[in-house]
Motif scaffolding. Structure first.
Motif, PDB file in Angstrom:
ATOM      1  N   VAL A  93       0.842  -1.198   0.000  1.00 17.95           N
ATOM      2  CA  VAL A  93       0.000   0.000   0.000  1.00 17.95           C
ATOM      3  C   VAL A  93       0.877   1.248   0.000  1.00 17.95           C
ATOM      4  N   SER A  94       1.967   1.197   0.738  1.00 18.40           N
ATOM      5  CA  SER A  94       2.884   2.333   0.813  1.00 18.40           C
ATOM      6  C   SER A  94       3.489   2.661  -0.547  1.00 18.40           C
ATOM      7  N   ASP A  95       3.851   1.638  -1.316  1.00 12.99           N
ATOM      8  CA  ASP A  95       4.449   1.868  -2.630  1.00 12.99           C
ATOM      9  C   ASP A  95       3.477   2.541  -3.590  1.00 12.99           C
ATOM     10  N   ILE A  96       2.199   2.250  -3.456  1.00 19.49           N
ATOM     11  CA  ILE A  96       1.215   2.818  -4.378  1.00 19.49           C
ATOM     12  C   ILE A  96       0.633   4.132  -3.862  1.00 19.49           C
ATOM     13  N   LEU A  97       0.282   4.185  -2.591  1.00 16.02           N
ATOM     14  CA  LEU A  97      -0.426   5.352  -2.063  1.00 16.02           C
ATOM     15  C   LEU A  97       0.391   6.217  -1.116  1.00 16.02           C
ATOM     16  N   GLY A  98       1.642   5.890  -0.912  1.00 11.15           N
ATOM     17  CA  GLY A  98       2.459   6.568   0.089  1.00 11.15           C
ATOM     18  C   GLY A  98       2.390   8.081   0.076  1.00 11.15           C
ATOM     19  N   GLU A  99       2.561   8.701  -1.069  1.00  5.85           N
ATOM     20  CA  GLU A  99       2.578  10.162  -1.170  1.00  5.85           C
ATOM     21  C   GLU A  99       1.192  10.745  -1.443  1.00  5.85           C
ATOM     22  N   LEU A 100       0.215   9.901  -1.682  1.00  9.76           N
ATOM     23  CA  LEU A 100      -1.100  10.374  -2.113  1.00  9.76           C
ATOM     24  C   LEU A 100      -2.178  10.316  -1.036  1.00  9.76           C
ATOM     25  N   THR A 101      -1.841   9.929   0.172  1.00 11.36           N
ATOM     26  CA  THR A 101      -2.880   9.697   1.176  1.00 11.36           C
ATOM     27  C   THR A 101      -3.724  10.929   1.484  1.00 11.36           C
ATOM     28  N   SER A 102      -3.209  12.115   1.236  1.00 12.79           N
ATOM     29  CA  SER A 102      -3.996  13.315   1.532  1.00 12.79           C
ATOM     30  C   SER A 102      -5.030  13.621   0.449  1.00 12.79           C
ATOM     31  N   VAL A 103      -4.919  12.993  -0.715  1.00 12.01           N
ATOM     32  CA  VAL A 103      -5.853  13.277  -1.812  1.00 12.01           C
ATOM     33  C   VAL A 103      -6.624  12.050  -2.285  1.00 12.01           C
ATOM     34  N   VAL A 104      -6.401  10.909  -1.640  1.00 14.36           N
ATOM     35  CA  VAL A 104      -7.003   9.653  -2.086  1.00 14.36           C
ATOM     36  C   VAL A 104      -8.121   9.227  -1.141  1.00 14.36           C
ATOM     37  N   THR A 105      -9.180   8.676  -1.730  1.00 14.97           N
ATOM     38  CA  THR A 105     -10.262   8.072  -0.957  1.00 14.97           C
ATOM     39  C   THR A 105     -10.433   6.634  -1.415  1.00 14.97           C
ATOM     40  N   LEU A 106     -10.440   5.728  -0.466  1.00 12.91           N
ATOM     41  CA  LEU A 106     -10.741   4.336  -0.755  1.00 12.91           C
ATOM     42  C   LEU A 106     -12.249   4.180  -0.660  1.00 12.91           C
ATOM     43  N   LYS A 107     -12.879   3.878  -1.790  1.00 12.07           N
ATOM     44  CA  LYS A 107     -14.330   3.688  -1.819  1.00 12.07           C
ATOM     45  C   LYS A 107     -14.605   2.192  -1.842  1.00 12.07           C
ATOM     46  N   ILE A 108     -15.384   1.742  -0.882  1.00 15.62           N
ATOM     47  CA  ILE A 108     -15.692   0.322  -0.764  1.00 15.62           C
ATOM     48  C   ILE A 108     -17.199   0.146  -0.872  1.00 15.62           C
ATOM     49  N   THR A 109     -17.606  -0.781  -1.709  1.00 17.78           N
ATOM     50  CA  THR A 109     -19.021  -1.107  -1.859  1.00 17.78           C
ATOM     51  C   THR A 109     -19.259  -2.484  -1.271  1.00 17.78           C
ATOM     52  N   ILE A 110     -20.187  -2.554  -0.323  1.00 16.52           N
ATOM     53  CA  ILE A 110     -20.524  -3.836   0.295  1.00 16.52           C
ATOM     54  C   ILE A 110     -21.965  -4.190  -0.039  1.00 16.52           C
ATOM     55  N   LEU A 111     -22.248  -5.477   0.006  1.00 18.63           N
ATOM     56  CA  LEU A 111     -23.598  -5.966  -0.271  1.00 18.63           C
ATOM     57  C   LEU A 111     -24.368  -6.115   1.029  1.00 18.63           C
ATOM     58  N   ARG A 112     -25.561  -5.593   1.044  1.00 19.53           N
ATOM     59  CA  ARG A 112     -26.471  -5.766   2.182  1.00 19.53           C
ATOM     60  C   ARG A 112     -27.814  -6.185   1.621  1.00 19.53           C
ATOM     61  N   ASN A 113     -28.454  -7.106   2.297  1.00 20.00           N
ATOM     62  CA  ASN A 113     -29.807  -7.466   1.890  1.00 20.00           C
ATOM     63  C   ASN A 113     -30.716  -6.274   2.120  1.00 20.00           C
ATOM     64  N   LYS A 114     -31.558  -6.019   1.162  1.00 17.92           N
ATOM     65  CA  LYS A 114     -32.488  -4.903   1.280  1.00 17.92           C
ATOM     66  C   LYS A 114     -33.505  -5.238   2.372  1.00 17.92           C
ATOM     67  N   PRO A 115     -33.614  -4.376   3.391  1.00 20.84           N
ATOM     68  CA  PRO A 115     -34.551  -4.682   4.469  1.00 20.84           C
ATOM     69  C   PRO A 115     -35.996  -4.562   3.985  1.00 20.84           C
ATOM     70  N   SER A 116     -36.842  -5.331   4.608  1.00 17.23           N
ATOM     71  CA  SER A 116     -38.259  -5.228   4.262  1.00 17.23           C
ATOM     72  C   SER A 116     -38.772  -3.872   4.736  1.00 17.23           C
ATOM     73  N   GLN A 117     -39.901  -3.469   4.202  1.00 11.67           N
ATOM     74  CA  GLN A 117     -40.450  -2.171   4.568  1.00 11.67           C
ATOM     75  C   GLN A 117     -40.787  -2.132   6.058  1.00 11.67           C
ATOM     76  N   LEU A 118     -41.272  -3.239   6.594  1.00 12.63           N
ATOM     77  CA  LEU A 118     -41.600  -3.304   8.015  1.00 12.63           C
ATOM     78  C   LEU A 118     -40.337  -3.164   8.870  1.00 12.63           C
ATOM     79  N   ALA A 119     -39.268  -3.839   8.481  1.00 10.62           N
ATOM     80  CA  ALA A 119     -38.010  -3.745   9.227  1.00 10.62           C
ATOM     81  C   ALA A 119     -37.440  -2.331   9.149  1.00 10.62           C
ATOM     82  N   GLU A 120     -37.597  -1.695   8.008  1.00  4.17           N
ATOM     83  CA  GLU A 120     -37.111  -0.330   7.841  1.00  4.17           C
ATOM     84  C   GLU A 120     -37.873   0.636   8.756  1.00  4.17           C
TER      85      GLU A 120
END
Length: 145
Positions: A93-120
């Motif tokens: 990670v240091s070799d790729i992002l070492g100098e860029l940490t102040s301008v970089v955002t790691l965006k992560i997409t996770i899967l969640r089951n869509k809650p039912s309307q009642l649960a929501e």
């Protein structure tokens, strides 16, 4: 040595939802931002493990991190998938992002089951109840914090 990395975790009900998202269509469901925070990543972490390491440090389970997808966004640029950044998955990670940490955002997409309307509705009511009763609980010596 460690690197602070801005991390945004979004949840979707299917990976197809992220592919079809169009900002010009306001009625389409936007990803739900679960976490927008900084995470400390060890500099020697292999770049291919950045998503699982970040999610683990943010308190997510292993099963969620195994199905997660990550990308890197530099300021206002379009996000780059992690596969497009390096041919060598073991580079640190240091070799790729070492100098860029102040301008970089790691965006992560996770899967969640869509809650039912009642649960929501139940979740929203519980959140409202907690907000309304927070002062009462604190005054009786039972803070939620």
């Amino acid at each position: 040595k460690s690197l602070p990395l801005h991390c945004v975790v979004e949840s979707v009900s299917s990976l197809q939802a992220t592919l079809n998202f169009d900002t010009r269509s306001p009625w389409k469901r936007r990803p739900n931002i679960e976490t927008d925070s900084y995470v400390i990543i060890p500099a020697a972490t292999p770049f291919c493990d950045i998503v699982t390491t970040a999610l683990q440090r943010l308190g997510y389970s292993t099963e969620i991190s195994n199905a997660a997808r990550g990308s890197i966004a530099i300021k206002n640029w379009k996000s780059l998938s992690l596969d497009a950044i390096s041919d060598n998955p073991l580079v640190s990670v240091s070799d790729i992002l070492g100098e860029l940490t102040s301008v970089v955002t790691l965006k992560i997409t996770i899967l969640r089951n869509k809650p039912s309307q009642l649960a929501e509705i139940k979740d929203k009511l519980l959140k409202l109840l907690i907000l309304q009763s927070h002062a009462l609980l604190r005054s009786t010596g039972c803070p939620l914090d």
